[in-house]
Write a protein that holds these residues in place. Structure first.
Motif, mmCIF file in Angstrom:
data_model
loop_
_atom_site.group_PDB
_atom_site.id
_atom_site.type_symbol
_atom_site.label_atom_id
_atom_site.label_comp_id
_atom_site.label_asym_id
_atom_site.label_seq_id
_atom_site.Cartn_x
_atom_site.Cartn_y
_atom_site.Cartn_z
ATOM 1 N N ARG A 201 -3.220 10.768 20.044
ATOM 2 C CA ARG A 201 -4.065 10.671 19.717
ATOM 3 C C ARG A 201 -4.685 11.401 19.233
ATOM 4 N NH1 ARG A 201 -6.682 8.034 24.799
ATOM 5 N NH2 ARG A 201 -7.924 6.377 23.707
ATOM 6 N N ASP A 231 -2.612 8.440 14.048
ATOM 7 C CA ASP A 231 -2.904 6.905 14.362
ATOM 8 C C ASP A 231 -4.259 6.159 13.396
ATOM 9 O OD1 ASP A 231 -1.862 6.879 17.932
ATOM 10 O OD2 ASP A 231 -2.599 9.124 17.332
ATOM 11 N N ASP A 291 -3.516 0.940 17.846
ATOM 12 C CA ASP A 291 -4.670 1.589 18.416
ATOM 13 C C ASP A 291 -5.828 1.026 18.569
ATOM 14 O OD1 ASP A 291 -6.129 4.928 17.708
ATOM 15 O OD2 ASP A 291 -7.460 3.081 16.699
#
Length: 445
Positions: A201, A231, A291
């Motif tokens: 991430r 992301d 996300d």
């Protein structure tokens, strides 16, 4: 957007409304003793977030507005670590035992100035003093210029799940003008290394409004960032306040774009990111559809806290380290900004709170309206007032700036429901300011 409206509403002095009331409204009347009382009142089963501020960098970026200082050696960092470990102990003595933690953020400064072994020890202490949930998000801000293979391995071992990488601009001319030289190759290498170690991430920070920036260089930087497919991206406008931040005096003011150019840059970056499949989140964030931020926005539960936009729904944020801001159920607290003052308090065995704010019922109402405006670009004022037990007509009548905003076509108002027009989202702070009862220091002409 018309030049006259940009100059009227793009006021760099307006708060970013990450919290309300804002830090300038904090008072020294709220100190360590008050904070201790508030910590003891925390519900034992309600998850909290932790924010740890690391006030050191190996190189100072001239645009930076955060409290941080230059350090080349390890002693200041080690001294800081000793103090923050003691602070964690002081906080742990006040909060309910086994207080659950769902979200942790290491900010700065540059948290990766902490040596890998010391960082692991710090994480071990936090896990000992609090009850981390299995799904806890642990995020860290990274300057790629100082990242080593050992450090990435440590981040994986520490359980880091999200990394926020400072980029700002990939244009070498812009980079030199703000003392932040960082190549595309280096950035891509760090991103790849993080992903290989399970830290998938990735967030990027980009800036517009920097010296020598143009629409084209902003778009080029956005496209370069897109090739690495983070992301989410935070796209901030540079705020030039040299009277407040001495380091910004190194920046050539004559090379700064004006309000019209800044708006064009922001719009061009937004168009580039949205065209690439990112969802626009609030004022200045962009996220892939899967996300957490995009999902939170879609579900109507996007939040705003001292770090910006967040999917974290914790009501409490405990701030650790110099200048850290905490949000407790009763109000806000901030630690001493100066590292020396922070150390003095901790060494004396007391929390390093320098000031804070005790929330009133009306503050909570206004904060709720401001948060929805900043997150959703709209707010159902009557519904929010009903939830807080207030009369919407009295509140709307007191928001004198709303009339001007409506006349200028910035907002649409229908039976108390306020909607910011999409083409004017970049001035949403001016709309939020209409509900800031303490903002008599910044008139809108």
């Amino acid at each position: 957007m018309q030049t006259s409206l940009l100059n009227k509403y793009c006021d760099a002095r307006l708060p970013w409304y990450t919290i309300y009331p804002t830090v300038p409204d904090f008072s020294a009347m709220v100190g360590a003793k008050t904070c201790e009382t508030w910590l003891r009142r925390l519900p034992p089963d309600e998850p909290v977030s932790l924010y740890i501020h690391v006030p050191f960098c190996r190189s100072i970026c001239w645009y930076c507005g955060f409290p941080t200082s230059l350090t080349g050696g390890e002693r200041p960092v080690r001294n800081y670590l000793a103090a923050v470990r003691d602070e964690i102990g002081l906080v742990a003595e006040q909060v309910p035992p086994g207080l659950p933690v769902r979200d942790v953020h290491f900010g700065g400064g540059t948290p990766t100035t902490i040596a890998p072994s010391d960082f692991l020890a710090l994480m071990e202490l936090l896990r000992h003093c609090f009850a981390f949930s299995k799904s806890a998000t642990i995020a860290i801000e990274i300057d790629p210029r100082g990242v080593t293979a050992e450090m990435v391995e440590m981040l994986q071992a520490a359980g880091i799940s999200r990394a926020s990488i400072g980029v700002q601009s990939f244009d070498p001319v812009v980079q030199r003008s703000v003392n932040r030289v960082q190549s595309e190759v280096l950035t891509a290498s760090v991103v790849e290394s993080l992903r290989q170690h399970g830290i998938s991430r990735i967030n990027f920070d980009l800036l517009f409004g920097l010296p020598h920036q143009t629409v084209q260089t902003c778009v080029d930087s956005a496209r370069t960032a897109l090739a690495m497919r983070p992301d989410r991206l935070a796209v901030f406008g540079y705020a030039h306040v040299p009277s407040y931040m001495n380091r910004q005096r190194q920046i050539d003011e004559t090379a700064l774009p004006d309000n019209v150019a800044r708006a064009e840059q922001a719009a061009a970056i937004a168009d580039t990111l949205v065209s690439a499949g990112y969802r626009q989140i609030g004022l200045d964030h962009f996220a892939l559809p899967n996300d957490e931020l995009a999902l939170a926005q879609k579900a109507g539960r996007l939040r705003r806290n001292s770090l910006g936009y967040s999917a974290d729904t914790c009501k409490t944020v405990i701030g650790l380290g110099p200048s850290a801001v905490g949000r407790l159920r009763d109000g806000y607290v901030q630690n001493e900004v100066a590292t020396a003052s922070y150390h003095q308090h901790i060494q004396a065995g007391r929390l390093a709170i320098s000031k804070g704010y005790c929330l009133t019922a009306e503050d909570r109402l206004r904060a709720a309206i401001i948060e929805r405006l900043m997150c959703d670009l709209q707010a159902d004022v009557p519904a929010i007032c009903a939830a807080h037990g207030f009369d919407p007509f009295t509140l709307l009548n007191s928001a004198e700036r709303l009339g001007t905003l409506a006349e200028d076509g910035i907002v649409e108002i229908e039976e108390g429901f306020i909607r910011v027009k999409q083409e004017h989202r970049f001035v949403v702070r001016a709309v939020a300011a209409a509900f800031d009862t303490y903002l008599d220091r910044i008139p809108i002409n």
